[in-house]
Motif scaffolding. Structure first.
Motif, PDB file in Angstrom:
ATOM      1  N   ALA A 102       0.109   8.727   2.572  1.00 41.14           N
ATOM      2  CA  ALA A 102      -0.007   7.410   3.204  1.00 41.14           C
ATOM      3  C   ALA A 102      -0.128   7.543   4.718  1.00 41.14           C
ATOM      4  O   ALA A 102      -0.827   6.766   5.375  1.00 41.14           O
ATOM      5  CB  ALA A 102       1.207   6.548   2.855  1.00 41.14           C
ATOM      6  N   PHE A 103       0.525   8.538   5.279  1.00 42.98           N
ATOM      7  CA  PHE A 103       0.435   8.761   6.718  1.00 42.98           C
ATOM      8  C   PHE A 103      -0.905   9.406   7.092  1.00 42.98           C
ATOM      9  O   PHE A 103      -1.554   9.008   8.060  1.00 42.98           O
ATOM     10  CB  PHE A 103       1.586   9.653   7.197  1.00 42.98           C
ATOM     11  CG  PHE A 103       1.531   9.946   8.668  1.00 42.98           C
ATOM     12  CD1 PHE A 103       2.043   9.048   9.584  1.00 42.98           C
ATOM     13  CD2 PHE A 103       0.944  11.110   9.141  1.00 42.98           C
ATOM     14  CE1 PHE A 103       1.984   9.296  10.947  1.00 42.98           C
ATOM     15  CE2 PHE A 103       0.867  11.374  10.501  1.00 42.98           C
ATOM     16  CZ  PHE A 103       1.389  10.470  11.407  1.00 42.98           C
ATOM     17  N   LEU A 138       4.219   9.781   0.512  1.00 43.90           N
ATOM     18  CA  LEU A 138       4.454   9.315   1.887  1.00 43.90           C
ATOM     19  C   LEU A 138       3.563  10.066   2.870  1.00 43.90           C
ATOM     20  O   LEU A 138       2.987   9.470   3.788  1.00 43.90           O
ATOM     21  CB  LEU A 138       5.924   9.516   2.265  1.00 43.90           C
ATOM     22  CG  LEU A 138       6.937   8.582   1.603  1.00 43.90           C
ATOM     23  CD1 LEU A 138       8.356   9.021   1.942  1.00 43.90           C
ATOM     24  CD2 LEU A 138       6.706   7.146   2.051  1.00 43.90           C
ATOM     25  N   GLN A 197      -3.798   9.489   5.514  1.00 39.78           N
ATOM     26  CA  GLN A 197      -4.998   8.716   5.223  1.00 39.78           C
ATOM     27  C   GLN A 197      -5.502   8.017   6.483  1.00 39.78           C
ATOM     28  O   GLN A 197      -4.781   7.247   7.105  1.00 39.78           O
ATOM     29  CB  GLN A 197      -4.597   7.668   4.188  1.00 39.78           C
ATOM     30  CG  GLN A 197      -5.726   7.130   3.377  1.00 39.78           C
ATOM     31  CD  GLN A 197      -5.190   6.163   2.343  1.00 39.78           C
ATOM     32  OE1 GLN A 197      -4.334   5.331   2.636  1.00 39.78           O
ATOM     33  NE2 GLN A 197      -5.678   6.273   1.130  1.00 39.78           N
ATOM     34  N   LEU A 249       1.426   4.076  -3.129  1.00 33.46           N
ATOM     35  CA  LEU A 249       1.246   5.524  -2.967  1.00 33.46           C
ATOM     36  C   LEU A 249       2.546   6.266  -3.252  1.00 33.46           C
ATOM     37  O   LEU A 249       2.549   7.341  -3.852  1.00 33.46           O
ATOM     38  CB  LEU A 249       0.749   5.836  -1.551  1.00 33.46           C
ATOM     39  CG  LEU A 249      -0.654   5.317  -1.231  1.00 33.46           C
ATOM     40  CD1 LEU A 249      -0.972   5.481   0.250  1.00 33.46           C
ATOM     41  CD2 LEU A 249      -1.703   6.024  -2.085  1.00 33.46           C
ATOM     42  N   LEU A 250       3.659   5.654  -2.835  1.00 32.07           N
ATOM     43  CA  LEU A 250       4.973   6.267  -3.058  1.00 32.07           C
ATOM     44  C   LEU A 250       5.277   6.371  -4.551  1.00 32.07           C
ATOM     45  O   LEU A 250       5.674   7.423  -5.058  1.00 32.07           O
ATOM     46  CB  LEU A 250       6.036   5.427  -2.350  1.00 32.07           C
ATOM     47  CG  LEU A 250       7.483   5.856  -2.453  1.00 32.07           C
ATOM     48  CD1 LEU A 250       7.692   7.173  -1.741  1.00 32.07           C
ATOM     49  CD2 LEU A 250       8.385   4.792  -1.844  1.00 32.07           C
ATOM     50  N   MET A 265       0.830  -1.205   0.000  1.00 32.11           N
ATOM     51  CA  MET A 265       0.000   0.000   0.000  1.00 32.11           C
ATOM     52  C   MET A 265       0.868   1.261   0.000  1.00 32.11           C
ATOM     53  O   MET A 265       0.675   2.159  -0.815  1.00 32.11           O
ATOM     54  CB  MET A 265      -0.900  -0.031   1.252  1.00 32.11           C
ATOM     55  CG  MET A 265      -2.082   0.913   1.165  1.00 32.11           C
ATOM     56  SD  MET A 265      -3.141   0.527  -0.220  1.00 32.11           S
ATOM     57  CE  MET A 265      -3.609   2.151  -0.753  1.00 32.11           C
ATOM     58  N   VAL A 266       1.832   1.297   0.931  1.00 31.94           N
ATOM     59  CA  VAL A 266       2.723   2.461   0.982  1.00 31.94           C
ATOM     60  C   VAL A 266       3.497   2.559  -0.330  1.00 31.94           C
ATOM     61  O   VAL A 266       3.656   3.639  -0.898  1.00 31.94           O
ATOM     62  CB  VAL A 266       3.697   2.364   2.172  1.00 31.94           C
ATOM     63  CG1 VAL A 266       4.570   3.601   2.239  1.00 31.94           C
ATOM     64  CG2 VAL A 266       2.931   2.197   3.479  1.00 31.94           C
TER      65      VAL A 266
END
Lengths: 69, 249
Positions: free
Chosen positions: B95-96, B92, B98, B5-6, B1-2
């Motif tokens: 991702a944090f 990043l 969310q 998004l990255l 997932m990360v």
């Protein structure tokens, strides 16, 4: 005409920190290093000698808002 | 997932960089050229004055990178590296944020909000205090302190923004949703205004530097950042929204 309703309901669960942290540290460091090379290398500080990096990214450094010269 | 998004952030950053490069090439480079012409004029006047006094002329420095390369490939690489890196950092940050950011936003809205926050906290506010300068502005002797102050201002602005947002939930519980947003904005503004007043000012613009060139240069810098952050937020948000909807379907 049909009306569409905006339904702002796509809440996505948080990604656990345990999973996020390694990516953030390793990739984050690389990104910051890249920004450092564009923004400050051979200006205020220097990792490699000479002025080539500074001169090469010169216009970008000015226009992106970093102090230069 | 990360990872998704990255990678998405970096790819979107590359597209944002192309847009921002196009704008800088058309609108920013002419200002750099004008500033360099002004610098050359100053240098010539200085050299003529020294010659008249019978002093030795300083040796002409060899050009490491030619002007066309600086204005073309150099600008392109600088802008692309910068945008791809910020795209990655944006991924990043998304991702944090969310599922953690107050307000139950859907991906599109969250990405838009994060891009706005990034633009304001990382560029707009630090540049109100330490604005972008064209060539021929700036004393080489002070590059160290200027760089430290500029990055310091960015760090303060970002920290103030994160701190203010982290207080949002406790504000909403007490004052309601709308007022909580105002309180977050007020916290941020108080801290950055205080920092702006406390940190030393820098003005190294030569007296005769054309004001119009300085204005246009700074508008070019601002416009490029606006384009980059807007493209990051809108493209990243659109793609992520689509991916989430498809996954749910």
């Amino acid at each position: 005409m049909t009306s569409t309703t905006y339904a702002p309901t796509l809440p996505v669960p948080a990604i656990p920190l345990r999973e996020w942290l390694p990516w953030a540290i390793f990739a984050g460091l690389i990104f910051l290093l890249a920004i450092y090379f564009v923004g400050a290398e051979e200006g205020a500080t220097s990792l490699i000698s000479g002025m080539y990096v500074h001169e090469f990214v010169h216009d970008g450094r000015h226009l992106l808002g970093f102090p230069c010269h | 997932m990360v990872r998704t998004l990255l990678v998405r952030g970096m790819l979107v950053g590359i597209v944002a960089g192309l847009l921002s490069f196009g704008f800088l090439k058309v609108y920013g480079e002419p200002q750099i050229d004008r500033a360099i012409a002004f610098e050359a004029q100053l240098d010539q006047a200085k050299a003529a004055a020294e010659k008249a006094k019978g002093m030795a002329m300083p040796a002409e420095q060899p050009e490491l990178v030619s002007r066309p390369v600086q204005a073309g490939l150099g600008l392109f690489v600088a802008v692309m590296v910068y945008s791809a890196a910020f795209g990655g950092l944006f991924g990043l940050a998304f991702a944090f944020a969310q599922g953690r950011m107050p307000g139950d936003l859907d991906p599109q809205a969250l990405a838009g909000l994060l891009a706005l926050i990034g633009f304001v906290a990382l560029y707009l506010v630090p540049n109100l205090k330490y604005p972008a300068n064209p060539p021929s502005v700036g004393d080489p002797e002070t590059i160290g302190i200027r760089t430290a102050l500029y990055f310091g201002m960015i760090a303060i602005s970002l920290a103030a923004m994160v701190l203010a947002i982290s207080l949002k939930n406790s504000f909403s519980a007490r004052f309601g949703e709308w007022n909580a947003n105002l309180a977050v904005a007020a916290c941020y503004i108080v801290v950055v205004v205080a920092a702006g007043l406390l940190l030393p000012s820098i003005n190294e613009v030569p007296d005769e530097f054309p004001a119009v060139v300085l204005w246009k240069f700074r508008i070019a810098s601002l416009g490029a950042q606006f384009i980059m952050w807007a493209a990051l937020g809108l493209l990243f948000g659109g793609l992520t929204q689509r991916a989430v909807v498809l996954r749910r379907a």
